[in-house]
Design an enzyme around this catalytic site. Structure first.
Site, PDB file in Angstrom:
ATOM      1  N   ASP A  62       0.952  -1.154  -0.125  1.00 33.53           N
ATOM      2  CA  ASP A  62       0.009  -0.044  -0.028  1.00 33.53           C
ATOM      3  C   ASP A  62       1.021   1.244  -0.078  1.00 33.53           C
ATOM      4  O   ASP A  62       1.752   1.405   0.653  1.00 33.53           O
ATOM      5  CB  ASP A  62      -0.854  -0.074   1.324  1.00 33.53           C
ATOM      6  N   ALA A  83      -0.434   5.092  -8.836  1.00 30.56           N
ATOM      7  CA  ALA A  83      -1.623   4.583  -7.991  1.00 30.56           C
ATOM      8  C   ALA A  83      -2.646   5.374  -7.580  1.00 30.56           C
ATOM      9  O   ALA A  83      -2.308   6.476  -6.873  1.00 30.56           O
ATOM     10  CB  ALA A  83      -0.732   3.866  -6.793  1.00 30.56           C
ATOM     11  N   THR A 126      -5.289  13.829 -13.977  1.00 29.85           N
ATOM     12  CA  THR A 126      -6.406  13.632 -15.021  1.00 29.85           C
ATOM     13  C   THR A 126      -6.957  14.961 -15.326  1.00 29.85           C
ATOM     14  O   THR A 126      -6.855  16.041 -14.555  1.00 29.85           O
ATOM     15  CB  THR A 126      -7.575  12.715 -14.483  1.00 29.85           C
ATOM     16  N   ASP A 127      -7.633  15.049 -16.481  1.00 35.18           N
ATOM     17  CA  ASP A 127      -8.241  16.430 -16.834  1.00 35.18           C
ATOM     18  C   ASP A 127      -9.419  16.606 -16.186  1.00 35.18           C
ATOM     19  O   ASP A 127     -10.037  17.580 -16.297  1.00 35.18           O
ATOM     20  CB  ASP A 127      -8.329  16.417 -18.452  1.00 35.18           C
ATOM     21  N   GLU A 128     -10.092  15.849 -15.286  1.00 28.90           N
ATOM     22  CA  GLU A 128     -11.154  15.710 -14.522  1.00 28.90           C
ATOM     23  C   GLU A 128     -10.965  17.030 -13.476  1.00 28.90           C
ATOM     24  O   GLU A 128     -12.025  17.444 -12.974  1.00 28.90           O
ATOM     25  CB  GLU A 128     -11.534  14.459 -13.957  1.00 28.90           C
ATOM     26  N   TYR A 150     -13.737  11.910  -6.670  1.00 25.23           N
ATOM     27  CA  TYR A 150     -12.844  11.530  -7.454  1.00 25.23           C
ATOM     28  C   TYR A 150     -11.959  12.648  -8.017  1.00 25.23           C
ATOM     29  O   TYR A 150     -10.596  12.796  -7.472  1.00 25.23           O
ATOM     30  CB  TYR A 150     -12.994  10.412  -8.376  1.00 25.23           C
ATOM     31  N   LYS A 154      -7.975  14.134  -6.740  1.00 24.01           N
ATOM     32  CA  LYS A 154      -6.813  14.176  -7.626  1.00 24.01           C
ATOM     33  C   LYS A 154      -6.246  15.432  -7.641  1.00 24.01           C
ATOM     34  O   LYS A 154      -5.181  15.788  -7.811  1.00 24.01           O
ATOM     35  CB  LYS A 154      -7.254  13.624  -9.060  1.00 24.01           C
ATOM     36  N   LYS A 189     -14.935   0.611 -17.016  1.00 26.18           N
ATOM     37  CA  LYS A 189     -15.114   2.153 -17.609  1.00 26.18           C
ATOM     38  C   LYS A 189     -15.834   1.661 -19.066  1.00 26.18           C
ATOM     39  O   LYS A 189     -16.025   0.342 -19.468  1.00 26.18           O
ATOM     40  CB  LYS A 189     -13.494   2.373 -18.196  1.00 26.18           C
ATOM     41  N   GLY A 275     -23.976  15.008 -10.350  1.00 32.47           N
ATOM     42  CA  GLY A 275     -22.593  15.791 -10.708  1.00 32.47           C
ATOM     43  C   GLY A 275     -22.026  15.724 -11.811  1.00 32.47           C
ATOM     44  O   GLY A 275     -20.831  15.924 -11.928  1.00 32.47           O
ATOM     45  N   HIS A 276     -22.672  15.030 -12.979  1.00 32.10           N
ATOM     46  CA  HIS A 276     -22.074  14.381 -14.188  1.00 32.10           C
ATOM     47  C   HIS A 276     -21.498  15.631 -15.148  1.00 32.10           C
ATOM     48  O   HIS A 276     -22.171  16.490 -15.483  1.00 32.10           O
ATOM     49  CB  HIS A 276     -23.118  13.715 -14.983  1.00 32.10           C
TER      50      HIS A 276
END
Length: 343
Positions: A62, A83, A126-128, A150, A154, A189, A275-276
């Site tokens: 971990d 990770a 990530t681009d998110e 998520y 990030k 996914k 929240g999409h």
């Protein structure tokens, strides 16, 4: 050259390790050795790695295990940190694991890297983190505006990593990619979920009106870009990595149906996710101009190759789907309608 690669039993990390080892033993004028640290959660598989390669060492553990991380970091020259808990649906159901792994785990790695004077630390994001983009494309200078647990975890890890550069001088480089696709992606996914379900003759779930838009990046192009950042990027810099093909989820679904010889009668429209985000789009001018990045895979051939891999490798994905369906932690999540936000 001793590289510590976290999370490399998963989809993107394992593709990166396979790319490095296939390139040969010499890297940066030295002998390449790779240590993979992975906890083997539901999304990780040792089948993704060639454990017989003498240059590769696998350690199950971990990234929040500070003594273990410290031991491995003492032997590392550089770190590539993949990770992460990464599936948005799961973060909506429960954010605990996302905060622990993505934030606390990253901090544990950064602290150890600082103690052992690691040469560089590549943090894969990530681009998110930019949130939904109505028009245009986000650059690395744009503010972060994450909307899912998520994405928020990030974004927090990005800022934490960059703070170690600004505060301590640690050579940190952050990459932010658009949606990846390709062989060996865990079937939760949208692309592998839809392909494997359609190959079995099942129905696939499409969130809302299906008009949420994403940019698509082949995993091998992503890994090549990460290697450009590791080898030639600048400390303290963020690099956006995109594939250059933007599709609505409905358009993508049409292509997946065509690949599988299926039709729209096999699509179930399900209520939209909380929240999409409507659209993601990032500008990768910095990658192109500074590092010479250009994606090699066009989407048509990349998707055809991906379909063929899932068609021909049922022995890889069928056990994963059975294991998820059986639970105890994965079954409930898999039975929820997935496919609205591929990441």
């Amino acid at each position: 050259m001793n590289l510590l690669v976290t999370g490399a039993a998963g989809f993107i990390g394992s593709a990166y390790v396979r790319m490095l080892l296939a390139a040969g033993a010499a890297q940066d004028n030295g002998v390449l050795r790779v240590t993979v640290l992975d906890s083997l959660t539901y999304a990780g598989s040792l089948d993704n790695l060639d454990l017989s390669d003498p240059r590769l060492t696998f350690v199950q553990g971990d990234i929040c295990d500070a003594p273990l991380v410290d031991q491995l970091m003492a032997q590392a020259d550089q770190v590539i940190h993949f990770a992460a808990e990464s599936h948005v649906d799961r973060s909506i159901a429960s954010a605990d694991a996302f905060v622990r792994t993505n934030v606390t785990g990253t901090q544990t790695l950064l602290d150890a890297a600082l103690r052992h004077n690691v040469d560089r630390f590549v943090h894969v994001s990530t681009d998110e983190v930019y949130g939904s983009v109505e028009s245009g494309s986000r650059t690395e200078q744009d503010p972060l505006d994450p909307n899912s647990p998520y994405a928020a975890s990030k974004a927090a890890s990005d800022l934490l990593a960059l703070s170690y550069h600004r505060t301590h001088g640690l050579d940190v480089r952050v990459t932010r990619c658009s949606n990846n696709y390709g062989p060996r992606q865990f079937p939760e996914k949208i692309i592998p979920l839809f392909l494997t379900t359609l190959l079995d003759g099942g129905d696939v779930p499409l969130y809302g009106d299906g008009l949420n838009r994403r940019d698509w990046l082949h995993v091998e192009d992503h890994c090549a870009a990460i290697e450009l950042v590791r080898a030639g990027g600048s400390a303290g810099r963020v690099y956006n990595i995109s594939g250059g093909i933007e599709l609505s989820n409905r358009e993508l679904t049409g292509r997946l149906l065509a690949a599988c010889g299926a039709d729209w009668t096999q699509v179930r429209h399900v209520p939209d996710r909380k929240g999409h985000d409507r659209r993601y789009s990032i500008d990768c001018t910095r990658m192109r101009t500074e590092l010479g990045y250009s994606p090699r895979h066009d989407f048509e051939s990349g998707l055809a190759e991906t379909f063929a891999w899932y068609r021909d490798n049922r022995d890889w994905w069928e056990p994963l789907k059975r294991r998820q369906s059986a639970g105890p932690t994965g079954g409930a999540a898999l039975r929820r309608p997935l496919g609205g936000l591929p990441a």
